[in-house]
Design an enzyme around this catalytic site. Sequence first.
Site, PDB file in Angstrom:
ATOM      1  N   LYS A  43       0.798  -1.214   0.000  1.00  0.00           N
ATOM      2  CA  LYS A  43       0.000   0.000   0.000  1.00  0.00           C
ATOM      3  C   LYS A  43       0.838   1.274   0.000  1.00  0.00           C
ATOM      4  O   LYS A  43       0.304   2.355  -0.245  1.00  0.00           O
ATOM      5  CB  LYS A  43      -0.967   0.006   1.190  1.00  0.00           C
ATOM      6  N   SER A 284      -2.621 -12.549   4.422  1.00  0.00           N
ATOM      7  CA  SER A 284      -3.112 -12.519   3.037  1.00  0.00           C
ATOM      8  C   SER A 284      -2.051 -13.060   2.077  1.00  0.00           C
ATOM      9  O   SER A 284      -2.384 -13.551   0.993  1.00  0.00           O
ATOM     10  CB  SER A 284      -3.556 -11.108   2.633  1.00  0.00           C
TER      11      SER A 284
HETATM   12  N1  PMP Z   1      -3.316  -7.753   1.663  1.00  0.00           N
HETATM   13  C1  PMP Z   1      -3.146  -6.839   2.623  1.00  0.00           C
HETATM   14  C2  PMP Z   1      -2.450  -7.243   3.880  1.00  0.00           C
HETATM   15  C3  PMP Z   1      -3.628  -5.526   2.440  1.00  0.00           C
HETATM   16  O1  PMP Z   1      -3.475  -4.616   3.413  1.00  0.00           O
HETATM   17  C4  PMP Z   1      -4.286  -5.195   1.230  1.00  0.00           C
HETATM   18  C5  PMP Z   1      -4.836  -3.809   1.037  1.00  0.00           C
HETATM   19  N2  PMP Z   1      -6.056  -3.557   1.675  1.00  0.00           N
HETATM   20  C6  PMP Z   1      -4.443  -6.180   0.254  1.00  0.00           C
HETATM   21  C7  PMP Z   1      -3.934  -7.437   0.510  1.00  0.00           C
HETATM   22  C8  PMP Z   1      -5.189  -5.910  -1.048  1.00  0.00           C
HETATM   23  O2  PMP Z   1      -4.618  -4.925  -1.864  1.00  0.00           O
HETATM   24  P1  PMP Z   1      -5.539  -3.973  -2.724  1.00  0.00           P
HETATM   25  O3  PMP Z   1      -6.204  -2.984  -1.807  1.00  0.00           O
HETATM   26  O4  PMP Z   1      -4.632  -3.297  -3.693  1.00  0.00           O
HETATM   27  O5  PMP Z   1      -6.581  -4.793  -3.399  1.00  0.00           O
END
Ligand code: PMP
Length: 498
Positions: A43, A284
Amino acid sequence: MARYDSILDTIGRTPLVRLDTFAPPRVNLYAKVEAFNPMGSVKDRMALAIIEQAERSGELRPGQTVIEATSGNTGIGLAMVCARKGYPLVVTMAESFSVERRKLLRYLGARVVLTPASEKGTGMLAKAIELAETHGYFLCRQFENEANAEVHSRTTARELLDDFRGEVLDCWVSGFGTGGTLKGVAHALKQADPATRVVVAEPDNARLLGSGLAQPRQAGGVPTSHPSFRPHLMQGWSPDFISPLTEAALAAGLVDELVPVAGSEALRLARELARREGIFVGTSSGATLAAALDVARRSPPGSNIVCMLPDTGERYLSTPLFEGIGEQMNDEELALSRSTLGYRFDTAPTAARQPPAAGGERAALDAEAERFVDETVAAEPVVMFALEWCEFCWSVRKLFARLGIEYRSVDLDSVAYQADDLGGRIRAVLAERTGARTIPQVFIGGEHVGGCSELFDAWRDGSLRGRLEARGVAYDRDIELDPYDLLPGWLHPRTATA
Ligand code: PMP
């Protein structure tokens, strides 16, 4: 590596790392490790992009407060960018996201407004809008801001295309939160090679995309909670609504396949990444790897597959990812401790070094230390003989601060007491006078109270109040507290095992 004008110039250009211990034979599986960004997540890229785009458009004025609803990583990236560029930052965040995130944000100078977990992602978003409208803040709108997708086309995808120059990238695997990574990377990869497959992972218990149900909205376009949403483990993935950026990626036909991932698999694979590859990432990331392995098992030999690892594991110390990772030694570690003689918790400590034998000069020095102790104890209504960074001393300082008690702290290990080891000699005098070898030692009105435990016990049994009042020492009489709560957990007598 090179020289940079600011930390913001170090965002992006993250490494692509082979995952040979995970990949099926003859499949090339790579991870893009976004933890290499300065604040440890993917991010950081969009935080900089959104702020700089708003600066260019004039939407963000110098010194204006920035606000955003975020599961944490966006806020942490924004906090870095706002710190460097001089914008105050307010973050709204559901209370269910890990406390590490809150603390990091506040450490970086942001203010964090928590929203009830029961109000989910839509609640924290609505709160950010309310605050922005009321106070005239610049709202980042990461869920719909095109700058969020565009930066991933311009940087993340570009890096991947450069890394695979002259080769085919068969498949790219990602989850989605805002959908910025998804829309931006998928768009640019497909533009470069329409045959690159885009696989999107989502929680198996919250299949917002897999359900095929459209995102419901209130009049005015504000999303309401999606019927397929259930709370899930993958912080940063699937909020309780499908964002406009994600909807746009779907509508543009950028998504070839959806793969559901179980929370238990996400945890297992995040831990395996640490133990087998030494790659330390969040939940994630484990989840994205689960989907990538699913693809890899179905892929022909020679395939090149990339999965996104969005953030660092350090953001998850308080979450289920670290379940079972203890603070105290487990049986195996205790057995290892006991397998040699010294430095154990179940035998007496190794004897402290004795001071050198006293000569004439030594006697003069000792007299100086004795005089110092006598004069200080007589002169100060409240005095603590302390060590600068000792945790017990910090807890006593906290107690005095909470009670509003003025005191003198003689920090025996500080620079001021190092000449001729004055601090060490004072310590020896204290031990002789009080019979106590530990530090801190507290004196009130010339009388020895004791160390941290004696002081805390005296507060608990009320006798400290009597001593303070007898000596005319001012303190806040209305305070109710258990001083033992001021000790860090590992020193707390109720929990410490040492
Ligand atoms: N994994 C984590 C740990 C995140 O903080 C985010 C962002 N919210 C994402 C995945 C997904 O990324 P994006 O917002 O670009 O879809």
